[in-house]
Motif scaffolding. Structure first.
Motif, PDB file in Angstrom:
ATOM      1  N   LYS A  54       0.838  -1.203   0.000  1.00  0.00           N
ATOM      2  CA  LYS A  54       0.000   0.000   0.000  1.00  0.00           C
ATOM      3  C   LYS A  54       0.874   1.256   0.000  1.00  0.00           C
ATOM      4  N   GLN A  55       1.936   1.265   0.797  1.00  0.00           N
ATOM      5  CA  GLN A  55       2.829   2.425   0.829  1.00  0.00           C
ATOM      6  C   GLN A  55       3.519   2.626  -0.515  1.00  0.00           C
ATOM      7  N   MET A  56       3.963   1.548  -1.116  1.00  0.00           N
ATOM      8  CA  MET A  56       4.630   1.659  -2.412  1.00  0.00           C
ATOM      9  C   MET A  56       3.669   2.182  -3.477  1.00  0.00           C
ATOM     10  N   LEU A  57       2.423   1.743  -3.425  1.00  0.00           N
ATOM     11  CA  LEU A  57       1.421   2.249  -4.372  1.00  0.00           C
ATOM     12  C   LEU A  57       1.134   3.728  -4.127  1.00  0.00           C
ATOM     13  N   THR A  58       1.148   4.145  -2.857  1.00  0.00           N
ATOM     14  CA  THR A  58       0.961   5.557  -2.526  1.00  0.00           C
ATOM     15  C   THR A  58       2.084   6.396  -3.129  1.00  0.00           C
ATOM     16  N   VAL A  59       3.307   5.896  -3.045  1.00  0.00           N
ATOM     17  CA  VAL A  59       4.448   6.596  -3.644  1.00  0.00           C
ATOM     18  C   VAL A  59       4.223   6.763  -5.146  1.00  0.00           C
ATOM     19  N   VAL A  60       3.786   5.707  -5.804  1.00  0.00           N
ATOM     20  CA  VAL A  60       3.538   5.788  -7.247  1.00  0.00           C
ATOM     21  C   VAL A  60       2.402   6.779  -7.536  1.00  0.00           C
ATOM     22  N   ASP A  61       1.329   6.710  -6.745  1.00  0.00           N
ATOM     23  CA  ASP A  61       0.194   7.617  -6.945  1.00  0.00           C
ATOM     24  C   ASP A  61       0.604   9.083  -6.781  1.00  0.00           C
ATOM     25  N   GLN A  62       1.546   9.346  -5.858  1.00  0.00           N
ATOM     26  CA  GLN A  62       1.969  10.719  -5.577  1.00  0.00           C
ATOM     27  C   GLN A  62       3.094  11.197  -6.499  1.00  0.00           C
ATOM     28  N   ALA A  63       3.604  10.312  -7.314  1.00  0.00           N
ATOM     29  CA  ALA A  63       4.685  10.675  -8.235  1.00  0.00           C
ATOM     30  C   ALA A  63       4.152  11.596  -9.328  1.00  0.00           C
ATOM     31  N   SER A  64       5.057  12.302  -9.948  1.00  0.00           N
ATOM     32  CA  SER A  64       4.657  13.166 -11.066  1.00  0.00           C
ATOM     33  C   SER A  64       4.228  12.305 -12.253  1.00  0.00           C
ATOM     34  N   HIS A  65       3.513  12.928 -13.166  1.00  0.00           N
ATOM     35  CA  HIS A  65       3.089  12.229 -14.372  1.00  0.00           C
ATOM     36  C   HIS A  65       4.305  11.696 -15.132  1.00  0.00           C
ATOM     37  N   GLU A  66       5.373  12.487 -15.184  1.00  0.00           N
ATOM     38  CA  GLU A  66       6.589  12.072 -15.879  1.00  0.00           C
ATOM     39  C   GLU A  66       7.217  10.841 -15.219  1.00  0.00           C
ATOM     40  N   LEU A  71       8.000   4.968 -15.195  1.00  0.00           N
ATOM     41  CA  LEU A  71       7.764   3.663 -14.577  1.00  0.00           C
ATOM     42  C   LEU A  71       7.111   2.712 -15.579  1.00  0.00           C
ATOM     43  N   ILE A  72       6.122   3.191 -16.281  1.00  0.00           N
ATOM     44  CA  ILE A  72       5.466   2.370 -17.307  1.00  0.00           C
ATOM     45  C   ILE A  72       6.480   1.988 -18.387  1.00  0.00           C
ATOM     46  N   CYS A  73       7.244   2.975 -18.836  1.00  0.00           N
ATOM     47  CA  CYS A  73       8.212   2.728 -19.912  1.00  0.00           C
ATOM     48  C   CYS A  73       9.375   1.844 -19.483  1.00  0.00           C
ATOM     49  N   ALA A  74       9.569   1.680 -18.182  1.00  0.00           N
ATOM     50  CA  ALA A  74      10.627   0.792 -17.678  1.00  0.00           C
ATOM     51  C   ALA A  74      10.288  -0.681 -17.907  1.00  0.00           C
ATOM     52  N   ARG A 120       2.195   0.747 -28.729  1.00  0.00           N
ATOM     53  CA  ARG A 120       3.183   1.795 -28.429  1.00  0.00           C
ATOM     54  C   ARG A 120       2.952   3.023 -29.323  1.00  0.00           C
ATOM     55  N   GLU A 121       2.640   2.790 -30.594  1.00  0.00           N
ATOM     56  CA  GLU A 121       2.379   3.910 -31.505  1.00  0.00           C
ATOM     57  C   GLU A 121       1.138   4.695 -31.072  1.00  0.00           C
ATOM     58  N   ARG A 122       0.133   3.992 -30.605  1.00  0.00           N
ATOM     59  CA  ARG A 122      -1.117   4.643 -30.205  1.00  0.00           C
ATOM     60  C   ARG A 122      -0.976   5.415 -28.899  1.00  0.00           C
ATOM     61  N   PHE A 123      -0.285   4.821 -27.903  1.00  0.00           N
ATOM     62  CA  PHE A 123      -0.262   5.395 -26.561  1.00  0.00           C
ATOM     63  C   PHE A 123       1.070   6.035 -26.157  1.00  0.00           C
ATOM     64  N   GLY A 124       2.157   5.674 -26.810  1.00  0.00           N
ATOM     65  CA  GLY A 124       3.441   6.270 -26.467  1.00  0.00           C
ATOM     66  C   GLY A 124       4.164   5.592 -25.321  1.00  0.00           C
ATOM     67  N   PHE A 125       3.701   4.415 -24.935  1.00  0.00           N
ATOM     68  CA  PHE A 125       4.346   3.626 -23.891  1.00  0.00           C
ATOM     69  C   PHE A 125       4.004   2.156 -24.136  1.00  0.00           C
ATOM     70  N   PRO A 126       4.771   1.241 -23.510  1.00  0.00           N
ATOM     71  CA  PRO A 126       4.530  -0.184 -23.772  1.00  0.00           C
ATOM     72  C   PRO A 126       3.272  -0.699 -23.068  1.00  0.00           C
ATOM     73  N   GLU A 152      -5.694   8.140 -21.495  1.00  0.00           N
ATOM     74  CA  GLU A 152      -5.818   8.305 -20.039  1.00  0.00           C
ATOM     75  C   GLU A 152      -6.221   6.991 -19.372  1.00  0.00           C
ATOM     76  N   THR A 153      -7.165   6.290 -19.967  1.00  0.00           N
ATOM     77  CA  THR A 153      -7.597   4.999 -19.424  1.00  0.00           C
ATOM     78  C   THR A 153      -6.442   4.008 -19.438  1.00  0.00           C
ATOM     79  N   GLU A 154      -5.704   3.972 -20.538  1.00  0.00           N
ATOM     80  CA  GLU A 154      -4.578   3.037 -20.640  1.00  0.00           C
ATOM     81  C   GLU A 154      -3.461   3.374 -19.667  1.00  0.00           C
ATOM     82  N   PHE A 155      -3.180   4.643 -19.497  1.00  0.00           N
ATOM     83  CA  PHE A 155      -2.151   5.068 -18.547  1.00  0.00           C
ATOM     84  C   PHE A 155      -2.515   4.569 -17.156  1.00  0.00           C
TER      85      PHE A 155
END
Length: 178
Positions: A54-66, A71-74, A120-126, A152-155
């Motif tokens: 839960k804490q790790m997910l909170t960190v991700v939720d509070q991270a910037s969009h970039e 993280l997704i692109c990793a 990837r072409e449609r959304f810009g990430f894997p 937005e839904t895919e992100f």
């Protein structure tokens, strides 16, 4: 730290680690993104895997969009270049193998790589999905279906799937030895 060394630690041991050791111990829970563990360290102690997750997910939720996009692109493409070259992380290798992605026929591999490219072409990430419990056919069908979503839904879906992947990895890391 090797997997055999890390697997012998308990969740209570994690609380005693300094930040660098804590981050190293949780290496790979979030693919190529040690910042998630690093920012979770201050929330210790964690009495349960649920609390840690839960804490790790909170960190991700509070991270910037970039940061979230990074993280997704990793995450590697499923049965993509990294798999072909043998450069996937141990976690990703095991997960993709468990879903049978290493057993794709030539036609299945072509379909999956085409879907990966379109996505990837449609959304810009894997495309990211927690593959545990899915077959390669189900995975391909899910890529195909998710191509109909908006960005937005895919992100958001990718971040949710990353959360599932992290939970599977945490559960494996802290599994009681048999």
């Amino acid at each position: 730290m090797s997997q055999s060394t890390t697997s012998s630690r308990s969740l209570s041991d994690l609380t005693e680690l300094d930040q660098a050791a804590f981050v190293q111990y949780l290496d790979g829970i979030f693919e190529h993104s040690p910042w998630v563990a690093e920012r979770s360290w201050n929330a210790r102690p964690f009495n349960t895997v649920d609390e840690l997750h839960k804490q790790m997910l909170t960190v991700v939720d509070q991270a910037s969009h970039e940061e979230q996009k990074a993280l997704i692109c990793a995450h590697p493409e499923l049965a993509g270049k990294e798999a072909e070259e043998g450069s996937l992380t141990a976690h990703s290798t095991g997960e993709q193998k468990g879903a049978g992605l290493d057993q794709c026929t030539v036609q299945e591999l072509e379909r999956l790589r085409s879907l990966n490219t379109r996505y990837r072409e449609r959304f810009g990430f894997p495309f990211v999905i927690a593959v545990k419990g899915l077959t390669r056919h189900q995975i391909m069908d899910k890529v195909d279906a998710r191509l109909n979503n908006d960005t937005e839904t895919e992100f958001s879906t990718c971040l949710q799937e990353i959360g599932k992947i992290a939970r599977f990895r945490l559960d494996a890391l802290f599994a009681s030895p048999n």
